[in-house]
Design an enzyme around this catalytic site. Structure first.
Site, mmCIF file in Angstrom:
data_model
loop_
_atom_site.group_PDB
_atom_site.id
_atom_site.type_symbol
_atom_site.label_atom_id
_atom_site.label_comp_id
_atom_site.label_asym_id
_atom_site.label_seq_id
_atom_site.Cartn_x
_atom_site.Cartn_y
_atom_site.Cartn_z
ATOM 1 N N HIS A 171 0.815 -1.222 0.000
ATOM 2 C CA HIS A 171 0.000 0.000 0.000
ATOM 3 C C HIS A 171 0.844 1.264 0.000
ATOM 4 O O HIS A 171 0.323 2.352 -0.246
ATOM 5 C CB HIS A 171 -0.930 0.004 1.218
ATOM 6 C CG HIS A 171 -2.006 -1.042 1.139
ATOM 7 N ND1 HIS A 171 -3.332 -0.729 0.960
ATOM 8 C CD2 HIS A 171 -1.955 -2.393 1.172
ATOM 9 C CE1 HIS A 171 -4.051 -1.838 0.917
ATOM 10 N NE2 HIS A 171 -3.246 -2.871 1.046
ATOM 11 N N ASP A 381 3.611 9.644 -0.668
ATOM 12 C CA ASP A 381 2.407 8.922 -0.257
ATOM 13 C C ASP A 381 2.141 7.821 -1.276
ATOM 14 O O ASP A 381 2.204 8.085 -2.489
ATOM 15 C CB ASP A 381 1.206 9.898 -0.232
ATOM 16 C CG ASP A 381 0.208 9.554 0.858
ATOM 17 O OD1 ASP A 381 0.106 8.369 1.204
ATOM 18 O OD2 ASP A 381 -0.479 10.472 1.347
#
Ligand code: G6P
Length: 483
Positions: A171, A381
């Site tokens: 992720h 991110d």
């Protein structure tokens, strides 16, 4: 602990998810007894239908310490709690996961720490997760392992259960080989991941980074279509599968009269400024909160924005509060907010409304509706789902402008955002101003286009495409190893 007792015995589940956390939170019920409630978040929402129809199980840590729990059923999912001791929490979770891998994989924004005791605990806890998954999965089952905390699980599981089909999804970003090189156990991590049949990443650059590291640190030929796993006849594939959100749910909440009324109320409570700016982040150094505050403070200093006319809401949800770098960040952010407000607040209005809380999704959508300009400006991110949620909340009314960091995975899909580098403070100031000043027709055009993207690429599609590819139905985007 309330929860329906085991309905199926271990080893009976055809679909098993393995993640550091279970998809349920412990809450206190109206009668004062502890109960489980499904955690908010797209991953469990996306997987719930598959899990319910295939008798799925979820293996994960339940959030307690030194507290072994029985398996239970909740929300149509068989929950398999994995216990952690207090020392494992320190060494495996706070240590290796969040003070070694997290900073290393996020561009070493803070220096990663390398400790052999942390590594030993990481290996041991990964082995425990792998044993729990092996005991839960039926013969020939599909097992989907998630995220950086569990990178050794695919290989451990493969060794124990060669009959399984194993997927892994990362992720967070996968770092460039030059940074990954720092990790003393880099080869072990790569071997761990290559236990999976399919390894998924958020961005094409993450997939390319992974394949470069495989070539460089394992000396293996990684061709288009996969990696020939050393010492086996297996091929493991690496693909790009950008994660998304439960788009329909966010869009529906944005139409809910109570949520809309709450959005109006938020603006009133802010003193009814002309422009509301919003940042919503976990309080994490990867999120670029300090850079954002610096840019905003300079706009106030320059007199380009005025308190009363413009207000910034910064939600910083508490996260990993025992880890040093998070404690230091909190002090810095709160010190900066105090200085800005001390300098610019009036009795009537505040420059920064800072909230160190987590909120339910209804309140989040109300905040999105209240905000004229959403600031998603992380230094790095994996994806950033807040950006996608904002777009879904605002795509219908066509209001709102999104300022988005090029270092967020979401920037690959949300091309109509105001894309910015958070390191460039002048550029960040200019981006905030262009958000404030953008003419409504242009804002609307951009927001509608981004909404269409998120709507057609929601989290259901993400999980379907990953699982289809894992089952060999549909190849995703395989990266050239020579990239
Ligand atoms: C990121 C990670 C997740 C993690 C979440 C919250 O999104 O990719 O794996 O669960 O942060 O962090 P926490 O340490 O509280 O689980």
């Amino acid at each position: 602990m309330r929860g329906t007792k085991k309905s199926t015995s271990p080893g009976q589940h055809d679909f098993v998810v393995v993640a550091n956390r279970l998809p349920v939170d412990r809450v206190t019920g109206a009668d004062g007894t502890p109960q489980w409630r499904r955690s908010p978040g797209g991953l469990v929402t996306a997987l719930a239908p598959t899990m319910q129809s295939s008798g799925g199980a979820w293996v994960g840590w339940h959030g307690g310490v030194d507290e072994p729990l029985d398996e239970f059923d909740e929300g149509g999912i068989h929950q398999v709690p994995v216990p952690l001791s207090a020392s494992e929490l320190r060494l495996y979770y706070e240590g290796f996961s969040n003070a070694t891998l997290w900073p290393l994989y996020h561009d070493v924004i803070v220096p990663p720490e390398f400790h052999r005791t942390w590594w030993v605990a990481y290996r041991e806890v990964n082995a425990r997760f792998a044993r729990a998954a092996a005991a839960t999965a039926a013969h020939g089952a599909t097992v989907w392992v998630h995220d950086y905390q569990l990178q050794l699980v695919p290989r451990m599981l493969r060794d124990a259960r060669p009959d399984l089909r194993i997927g892994f999804f990362n992720h967070i970003p996968f770092p460039p080989a030059e940074l990954f090189a720092q990790l003393p156990w880099r080869a072990r991590i790569l071997e761990g991941l290559l236990g999976a049949d399919l390894i998924g990443f958020q961005r094409a650059s993450d997939t390319a980074n992974f394949l470069t590291s495989v070539r460089r640190f394992l000396g293996v030929t990684a061709r288009k279509g996969g990696v020939q796993v050393p010492g086996t006849s297996r091929v493991s594939r690496a693909e790009t599968h950008p994660i998304s959100i439960d788009a329909a749910h966010i869009a529906a909440l944005a139409q809910d009269p109570d949520v809309r009324a709450r959005a109006v109320q938020i603006r009133v409570e802010m003193g009814d400024p002309e422009t509301v700016l919003l940042g919503v982040d976990r309080l994490d150094y990867t999120k670029g909160i300090r850079h954002r505050l610096k840019a905003y403070a300079e706009l106030l200093d320059d007199g380009v924005v005025q308190v009363g006319q413009t207000g910034l809401i910064q939600i910083a949800s508490p996260s990993r509060e025992k880890v040093d770098s998070y404690q230091q960040l909190r002090e810095e952010v709160e010190g900066t907010v105090g200085r800005i407000n001390g300098e610019y607040d009036s009795f009537a209005a505040t420059a920064v409304r800072y909230l160190h809380h987590s909120y339910p999704v209804e309140e989040m959508v109300a905040l999105y509706l209240a905000a004229d300009v959403m600031l998603v400006t992380p230094l790095r991110d994996g994806m950033n789902l807040v950006a996608k949620e904002y777009v879904m909340a605002r795509g219908a009314d066509g209001g709102g402008r999104l300022v988005l960091s090029e270092f967020a995975g979401a920037a690959d899909q949300l091309r109509q955002a105001i894309i910015v580098s958070p390191h460039d403070i002048d550029g960040l100031k200019a981006a905030i101003m262009s958000g404030i000043e953008m003419a409504p027709p242009e804002a609307k055009r951009r927001m509608s286009s981004m909404r269409r993207t998120v709507e057609s690429h929601d989290v259901n599609r993400w999980s379907r495409e990953f699982l289809d590819s894992l089952m060999g139905n549909a190849p995703g985007t395989t990266e050239e190893s020579s990239a």
